[in-house]
Design an enzyme around this catalytic site. Structure first.
Site, PDB file in Angstrom:
ATOM      1  N   HIS A 147      -8.241   3.235  -3.061  1.00 29.94           N
ATOM      2  CA  HIS A 147      -7.057   2.537  -2.563  1.00 29.94           C
ATOM      3  C   HIS A 147      -6.248   1.929  -3.715  1.00 29.94           C
ATOM      4  O   HIS A 147      -5.455   1.024  -3.505  1.00 29.94           O
ATOM      5  CB  HIS A 147      -7.480   1.456  -1.569  1.00 29.94           C
ATOM      6  CG  HIS A 147      -6.367   0.939  -0.711  1.00 29.94           C
ATOM      7  ND1 HIS A 147      -5.619   1.746   0.119  1.00 29.94           N
ATOM      8  CD2 HIS A 147      -5.864  -0.322  -0.560  1.00 29.94           C
ATOM      9  CE1 HIS A 147      -4.708   1.010   0.754  1.00 29.94           C
ATOM     10  NE2 HIS A 147      -4.824  -0.233   0.350  1.00 29.94           N
ATOM     11  N   SER A 162       0.157  -0.348  -0.536  1.00 27.93           N
ATOM     12  CA  SER A 162      -0.463  -0.577   0.768  1.00 27.93           C
ATOM     13  C   SER A 162       0.550  -1.201   1.733  1.00 27.93           C
ATOM     14  O   SER A 162       1.568  -0.584   2.037  1.00 27.93           O
ATOM     15  CB  SER A 162      -1.718  -1.441   0.591  1.00 27.93           C
ATOM     16  OG  SER A 162      -2.544  -1.372   1.720  1.00 27.93           O
ATOM     17  N   ASP A 222      -9.238   7.528  -0.434  1.00 21.52           N
ATOM     18  CA  ASP A 222      -8.811   6.191  -0.011  1.00 21.52           C
ATOM     19  C   ASP A 222      -9.619   5.800   1.235  1.00 21.52           C
ATOM     20  O   ASP A 222      -9.538   6.453   2.273  1.00 21.52           O
ATOM     21  CB  ASP A 222      -7.309   6.198   0.305  1.00 21.52           C
ATOM     22  CG  ASP A 222      -6.739   4.804   0.504  1.00 21.52           C
ATOM     23  OD1 ASP A 222      -7.421   3.950   1.116  1.00 21.52           O
ATOM     24  OD2 ASP A 222      -5.599   4.567   0.066  1.00 21.52           O
TER      25      ASP A 222
END
Length: 201
Positions: A159, A69, A132
């Site tokens: 995610h 991320s 996601d």
């Protein structure tokens, strides 16, 4: 050879998700694994994170970055100006998606130097999932087009957090890195054999 894990923002820490499990697996491959919670782990300001990475790595080029991320953003920005062995980008994006926290991080304040990111490392691996809920798959596909990595796209991993499918383990990531290390070792052995052969002749 080092492997540095870079977690996400929003209060994420080194103990979240699949980080510890992957770190244990990679350490068995002979890597020096660095898994620590970054400072400023809510906003993840670009200057603070890149400075922390610089201090952790000391300019060492024998390093693999594993960014999740916001950590993937940090890995890409670091690679713009530093030589690496390679990097793994999990749930990467290239825009702030209109999110105020992302905007405040500073990661998006300058244009991405895609060619430099590619040139400064031997390989890039990228993971993303179609479902996601934080980063649309179109973001990851754009990054893929710019960096031409070894790309893996799932349908049901979200995610890549602990609550997503896959939970606390990420065997595909470990396997991909292991494959790269095996290829590196094989190439090194071939080069050694070639030198030996030329020396004898």
């Amino acid at each position: 050879m080092k492997a540095l894990f870079i977690h996400g923002n929003g209060g994420c820490t080194a103990s979240h998700h699949w980080y510890k499990s992957a770190a244990r697996e990679l350490s068995t491959l002979g890597l020096e694994v660095i898994l620590e919670t970054f400072p400023d782990n809510v906003i993840a300001h670009r200057d603070i994170w890149l400075d922390f990475m610089e201090k952790q790595l000391g300019g060492d080029s024998k390093v693999i970055l594993i960014g999740h991320s916001s950590g993937a953003l940090a890995a890409m920005r670091y690679a713009e100006t530093h030589s690496l062995i390679g990097s793994v980008l999990v749930s990467a994006c290239h825009t702030d998606l209109g999110d105020p926290t992302e905007q405040a991080s500073g990661f998006y304040d300058t244009h991405w130097q895609w060619e430099a990111i590619k040139a400064n490392q031997q390989w890039i691996i990228q993971f993303h999932s179609e479902d996601d809920h934080l980063i649309p798959v179109e973001e990851a596909r754009f990054v893929r087009e710019q960096l031409t990595p070894e790309y893996y796209e799932f349908k049901n991993r979200g995610h890549f957090m602990g609550s997503d499918s896959g939970g606390k383990d990420f065997p595909e990531l470990v396997a991909a890195i292991k494959q790269k290390l095996q290829e590196r070792n094989a190439l090194s052995q071939l080069e050694t054999q070639d030198v030996f052969t030329r020396t004898r002749t």
